[in-house]
Design an enzyme around this catalytic site. Structure first.
Site, PDB file in Angstrom:
ATOM      1  N   LEU A  37       0.846  -1.189   0.000  1.00 17.25           N
ATOM      2  CA  LEU A  37       0.000   0.000   0.000  1.00 17.25           C
ATOM      3  C   LEU A  37       0.889   1.249   0.000  1.00 17.25           C
ATOM      4  O   LEU A  37       2.059   1.176   0.361  1.00 17.25           O
ATOM      5  CB  LEU A  37      -0.892   0.010   1.248  1.00 17.25           C
ATOM      6  CG  LEU A  37      -1.954  -1.082   1.342  1.00 17.25           C
ATOM      7  CD1 LEU A  37      -2.714  -0.962   2.664  1.00 17.25           C
ATOM      8  CD2 LEU A  37      -2.919  -1.000   0.163  1.00 17.25           C
ATOM      9  N   GLY A  39       0.852   3.683  -2.723  1.00 15.41           N
ATOM     10  CA  GLY A  39       0.677   4.344  -4.014  1.00 15.41           C
ATOM     11  C   GLY A  39       1.910   5.093  -4.484  1.00 15.41           C
ATOM     12  O   GLY A  39       3.010   4.956  -3.930  1.00 15.41           O
ATOM     13  N   CYS A  41       2.590   8.158  -4.204  1.00 14.31           N
ATOM     14  CA  CYS A  41       3.093   9.121  -3.217  1.00 14.31           C
ATOM     15  C   CYS A  41       4.176   8.487  -2.350  1.00 14.31           C
ATOM     16  O   CYS A  41       5.270   9.024  -2.201  1.00 14.31           O
ATOM     17  CB  CYS A  41       1.933   9.614  -2.348  1.00 14.31           C
ATOM     18  SG  CYS A  41       2.461  10.660  -0.997  1.00 14.31           S
ATOM     19  N   GLY A 113      -7.544  -4.222 -11.259  1.00 15.40           N
ATOM     20  CA  GLY A 113      -8.996  -4.353 -11.353  1.00 15.40           C
ATOM     21  C   GLY A 113      -9.546  -3.583 -12.539  1.00 15.40           C
ATOM     22  O   GLY A 113      -9.134  -2.441 -12.792  1.00 15.40           O
ATOM     23  N   GLY A 182      11.005  21.005 -17.813  1.00 14.17           N
ATOM     24  CA  GLY A 182       9.850  21.441 -17.026  1.00 14.17           C
ATOM     25  C   GLY A 182      10.274  22.054 -15.704  1.00 14.17           C
ATOM     26  O   GLY A 182      10.909  21.395 -14.877  1.00 14.17           O
ATOM     27  N   GLY A 184       8.373  22.977 -13.196  1.00 19.16           N
ATOM     28  CA  GLY A 184       7.228  22.910 -12.286  1.00 19.16           C
ATOM     29  C   GLY A 184       7.648  22.271 -10.973  1.00 19.16           C
ATOM     30  O   GLY A 184       8.831  22.259 -10.616  1.00 19.16           O
ATOM     31  N   ILE A 186       7.816  19.089  -9.865  1.00 17.10           N
ATOM     32  CA  ILE A 186       8.730  17.942  -9.861  1.00 17.10           C
ATOM     33  C   ILE A 186      10.098  18.347 -10.386  1.00 17.10           C
ATOM     34  O   ILE A 186      11.131  18.013  -9.802  1.00 17.10           O
ATOM     35  CB  ILE A 186       8.143  16.783 -10.708  1.00 17.10           C
ATOM     36  CG1 ILE A 186       6.870  16.265 -10.020  1.00 17.10           C
ATOM     37  CG2 ILE A 186       9.160  15.663 -10.893  1.00 17.10           C
ATOM     38  CD1 ILE A 186       6.143  15.166 -10.774  1.00 17.10           C
ATOM     39  N   ASP A 313      -6.129  12.220  -7.557  1.00 17.42           N
ATOM     40  CA  ASP A 313      -5.619  12.668  -8.862  1.00 17.42           C
ATOM     41  C   ASP A 313      -6.562  12.281 -10.001  1.00 17.42           C
ATOM     42  O   ASP A 313      -6.649  12.982 -11.012  1.00 17.42           O
ATOM     43  CB  ASP A 313      -4.242  12.053  -9.157  1.00 17.42           C
ATOM     44  CG  ASP A 313      -3.150  12.618  -8.263  1.00 17.42           C
ATOM     45  OD1 ASP A 313      -3.477  13.358  -7.310  1.00 17.42           O
ATOM     46  OD2 ASP A 313      -1.970  12.304  -8.501  1.00 17.42           O
ATOM     47  N   HIS A 445       8.217  33.158  20.059  1.00 14.18           N
ATOM     48  CA  HIS A 445       9.427  33.869  19.632  1.00 14.18           C
ATOM     49  C   HIS A 445      10.648  33.087  20.095  1.00 14.18           C
ATOM     50  O   HIS A 445      10.633  32.563  21.206  1.00 14.18           O
ATOM     51  CB  HIS A 445       9.455  35.260  20.273  1.00 14.18           C
ATOM     52  CG  HIS A 445      10.680  36.047  19.929  1.00 14.18           C
ATOM     53  ND1 HIS A 445      10.875  36.582  18.677  1.00 14.18           N
ATOM     54  CD2 HIS A 445      11.776  36.371  20.668  1.00 14.18           C
ATOM     55  CE1 HIS A 445      12.043  37.225  18.661  1.00 14.18           C
ATOM     56  NE2 HIS A 445      12.602  37.111  19.853  1.00 14.18           N
TER      57      HIS A 445
HETATM   58  P1  NAD Z   1       3.820  20.897 -13.443  1.00 12.03           P
HETATM   59  O1  NAD Z   1       2.574  21.123 -14.191  1.00 12.03           O
HETATM   60  O2  NAD Z   1       3.978  21.405 -12.068  1.00 12.03           O
HETATM   61  O3  NAD Z   1       5.053  21.486 -14.278  1.00 12.03           O
HETATM   62  C1  NAD Z   1       5.314  21.095 -15.624  1.00 12.03           C
HETATM   63  C2  NAD Z   1       6.096  22.217 -16.290  1.00 12.03           C
HETATM   64  O4  NAD Z   1       6.604  21.746 -17.532  1.00 12.03           O
HETATM   65  C3  NAD Z   1       5.249  23.435 -16.594  1.00 12.03           C
HETATM   66  O5  NAD Z   1       5.872  24.550 -15.993  1.00 12.03           O
HETATM   67  C4  NAD Z   1       5.237  23.501 -18.132  1.00 12.03           C
HETATM   68  O6  NAD Z   1       5.201  24.825 -18.609  1.00 12.03           O
HETATM   69  C5  NAD Z   1       6.554  22.811 -18.477  1.00 12.03           C
HETATM   70  N1  NAD Z   1       6.643  22.195 -19.820  1.00 12.03           N
HETATM   71  C6  NAD Z   1       5.698  21.479 -20.472  1.00 12.03           C
HETATM   72  N2  NAD Z   1       6.178  21.031 -21.657  1.00 12.03           N
HETATM   73  C7  NAD Z   1       7.469  21.464 -21.767  1.00 12.03           C
HETATM   74  C8  NAD Z   1       8.494  21.320 -22.750  1.00 12.03           C
HETATM   75  N3  NAD Z   1       8.331  20.583 -23.864  1.00 12.03           N
HETATM   76  N4  NAD Z   1       9.707  21.914 -22.550  1.00 12.03           N
HETATM   77  C9  NAD Z   1       9.909  22.631 -21.413  1.00 12.03           C
HETATM   78  N5  NAD Z   1       8.959  22.788 -20.431  1.00 12.03           N
HETATM   79  C10 NAD Z   1       7.763  22.195 -20.600  1.00 12.03           C
HETATM   80  O7  NAD Z   1       4.043  19.312 -13.523  1.00 12.03           O
HETATM   81  P2  NAD Z   1       5.042  18.356 -12.707  1.00 12.03           P
HETATM   82  O8  NAD Z   1       6.192  19.119 -12.142  1.00 12.03           O
HETATM   83  O9  NAD Z   1       5.335  17.224 -13.635  1.00 12.03           O
HETATM   84  O10 NAD Z   1       4.145  17.848 -11.522  1.00 12.03           O
HETATM   85  C11 NAD Z   1       2.906  17.215 -11.809  1.00 12.03           C
HETATM   86  C12 NAD Z   1       1.941  17.374 -10.669  1.00 12.03           C
HETATM   87  O11 NAD Z   1       2.369  16.562  -9.602  1.00 12.03           O
HETATM   88  C13 NAD Z   1       1.869  18.793 -10.104  1.00 12.03           C
HETATM   89  O12 NAD Z   1       0.933  19.584 -10.787  1.00 12.03           O
HETATM   90  C14 NAD Z   1       1.456  18.536  -8.693  1.00 12.03           C
HETATM   91  O13 NAD Z   1       0.050  18.476  -8.632  1.00 12.03           O
HETATM   92  C15 NAD Z   1       2.030  17.158  -8.389  1.00 12.03           C
HETATM   93  N6  NAD Z   1       3.220  17.285  -7.538  1.00 12.03           N
HETATM   94  C16 NAD Z   1       3.142  17.885  -6.344  1.00 12.03           C
HETATM   95  C17 NAD Z   1       4.267  18.003  -5.553  1.00 12.03           C
HETATM   96  C18 NAD Z   1       4.155  18.657  -4.210  1.00 12.03           C
HETATM   97  O14 NAD Z   1       3.045  18.764  -3.694  1.00 12.03           O
HETATM   98  N7  NAD Z   1       5.244  19.132  -3.652  1.00 12.03           N
HETATM   99  C19 NAD Z   1       5.488  17.555  -5.990  1.00 12.03           C
HETATM  100  C20 NAD Z   1       5.546  16.956  -7.217  1.00 12.03           C
HETATM  101  C21 NAD Z   1       4.413  16.825  -7.989  1.00 12.03           C
END
Ligand code: NAD
Length: 473
Positions: A37, A39, A41, A113, A182, A184, A186, A313, A445
């Site tokens: 268990l 997933g 995460c 499943g 990317g 973002g 991750i 998700d 503090h």
């Molecule tokens: P994200 O949507 O956060 O970031 C993806 C990024 O890739 C975007 O900024 C986008 O503009 C860019 N991108 C897309 N295509 C591209 C390309 N060809 N060349 C260059 N840049 C490009 O996605 P992620 O980082 O993969 O994360 C996925 C999801 O997982 C997140 O939205 C979040 O919900 C979840 N996550 C959460 C956490 C956390 O809570 N700390 C950590 C990791 C992931």
């Protein structure tokens, strides 16, 4: 085989729902294809990334002790031991979940499943406590199958040098040159890890800024520190194609009509995740998907088949584990006859970079999109005694306030430990507290949590650590 309640998927949404349902006296079966268990995460996401980010953070802090006259030389990284320690943590947590399931007499079936009709799952690779069963019928089903990394066609290269987040967290080695596609959540978390371990990390982000959607003042602080950690950062640039050779990967990148190529030892693709809604047999039911593949639900998370709910998700953005487990609890409350809806929930988000960025409620972007008028009150961490004492004044805490009512609508924080601080703000926004509720609460503090208080005081111009009168008289 029949089970009154079946949960498909044993991640933080699925196991939370199953455990709570069992605690309420229901007979529950979890169908999970993995032997444990937890997933994505636990096994390939939140937890392994936080373990590696912890190592990265301690390494950086140790190096920065130079300022205090402490030189830590000869740092030796044994990647095999690091990987083994991370796996020990995961095994321990997964083992704990197995024990918790057993204690609650939750029936575990290790199988994939697939719905063959709206009351029956076909089980493939059935194992666990019911190895012989080929089908499982249910009165109620909770779909909690999560998401997986999305890899767009031109970047889908069959080479172990090209990784998704799961592969990057396996930590096979520390590549000399890592390309992160990317900027973002991750991409930046993994860039933080690998750069601390010694990789030359290049981040390429399609949009004009890191972390699209996150407030620019918060991102600015992070970007300032990241630029000293990254080898290169390319904004407004698309990675258009990857070509793998035996010894490296070539990346073709484009920005405003110009293109360039770079050579890397490994590439991490982190351009988003997609819901695991395919291959579930949903076409054998009335369940609908939206145009991004998320299962369509009502505000009680019921699908078009009202005895089947979808959470986490699979059921839409944001794809965050804490949202999934909360939804799991709501669905179980619904099964108990309560009317529990998900509409009004404030969901905090944390990017575990260094510094961390965390927010909840309204943001600059959502305020603009919804034409909501807000007042902003900020407190820079340079004025925090604790932040200065630990050498990390690179933070900012801010509140978004509804004019007139002074209700707290949102909070944004960048700084070390922002992910911990956002919990107080989430409570305040969820419970519709006002600025005065925060200013009338004593905060300990010297802590970073005082910045949550001080930014509320800044709204009235009464933050004594800064001089910025806001409301004369
Ligand atoms: P994200 O949507 O956060 O970031 C993806 C990024 O890739 C975007 O900024 C986008 O503009 C860019 N991108 C897309 N295509 C591209 C390309 N060809 N060349 C260059 N840049 C490009 O996605 P992620 O980082 O993969 O994360 C996925 C999801 O997982 C997140 O939205 C979040 O919900 C979840 N996550 C959460 C956490 C956390 O809570 N700390 C950590 C990791 C992931």
């Amino acid at each position: 085989m029949h089970s009154p309640l079946v949960v498909l998927g044993g991640g933080p949404g699925g196991y939370a729902a199953a455990f709570l349902a069992a605690d309420q006296g229901m007979e529950v079966t979890i169908v999970e294809s993995s032997p444990v268990l937890g997933g994505a995460c636990l096994m390939h996401g939140c937890i392994p990334s936080k373990a590696l980010l912890h190592v990265a953070h301690v390494m950086r802090e140790a190096r920065e002790l130079q300022t205090w006259g402490v030189d830590i030389e000869n740092v030796v990284i044994d990647v095999d031991r690091m990987r083994a320690q991370k796996e020990t943590v995961l095994r321990r947590l997964a083992g704990g979940l197995g024990q918790l399931a057993k204690g609650r007499k939750v029936n575990l079936v290790q199988a994939r499943g697939t719905l063959i009709d709206n009351h029956t799952l076909k089980l493939d690779g059935s194992g666990g406590s019911n190895p012989a069963a080929a089908t499982l019928s249910f009165d109620h089903l909770i779909l909690a199958t999560g998401s997986r990394p999305a890899v767009p066609g031109p970047l889908a290269v069959d080479s172990d040098r090209v990784m998704d987040s799961t592969a990057a967290l396996e930590l096979k080695d520390v590549p000399d040159r890592l390309l992160v596609v990317g900027g973002g959540y991750i991409g930046l978390e993994m860039a933080t890890v690998y750069s601390a371990l010694g990789s030359q990390v290049t981040v390429v982000e399609l949009t004009d800024g890191l972390l699209p959607g996150v407030d620019r003042d918060l991102v600015r602080n992070l970007q300032r520190r990241l630029s000293s950690q990254l080898s290169e950062l390319h904004l407004g640039t698309q990675v258009q194609a990857l070509t793998a050779a035996a010894t490296h990967v070539m990346a073709q990148c484009g920005k405003a009509g110009e293109s360039w190529a770079g050579e890397f030892d490994r590439v991490l693709i982190a351009v988003g995740r997609r819901p695991n809604s395919d291959g579930l047999g949903l076409e054998n039911t009335a369940i609908q998907l939206d145009d991004r593949g998320f299962v369509v639900t009502d505000d009680q998370l019921r699908t078009a088949e009202s005895h089947i709910c979808a959470i986490g998700d699979l059921a839409g953005e944001p794809m965050l584990a804490h949202k999934a487990s909360h939804q799991g609890r709501l669905v179980v409350a619904g099964l108990q006859g309560q009317v529990a809806t998900f509409g009004e929930q404030v969901i905090p988000a944390v990017v575990f970079t260094d510094p961390e960025i965390a927010w909840c409620g309204i943001t600059e972007q959502t305020a603009k999109q919804t034409a909501t008028v807000v007042e902003t009150a900020m407190f820079p961490w340079a004025a925090s005694g604790r932040a200065q004492a630990v050498g990390r004044p690179d933070g900012l805490t801010k509140w978004f306030v509804e004019p007139g009512s002074e209700r707290l609508l949102g909070c944004g924080i960048v700084g070390v430990g922002a992910g911990e601080l956002i919990a107080e703000a989430t409570l305040a926004v969820q419970k519709k507290l006002t600025v005065k509720d925060i200013t009338s609460t004593i905060h300990p503090h010297p802590t970073m949590s005082e910045t949550v208080l001080a930014s509320a005081e800044a709204f009235y111009g009464t933050a004594t650590e800064i001089y910025k009168p806001r409301r004369p008289g």
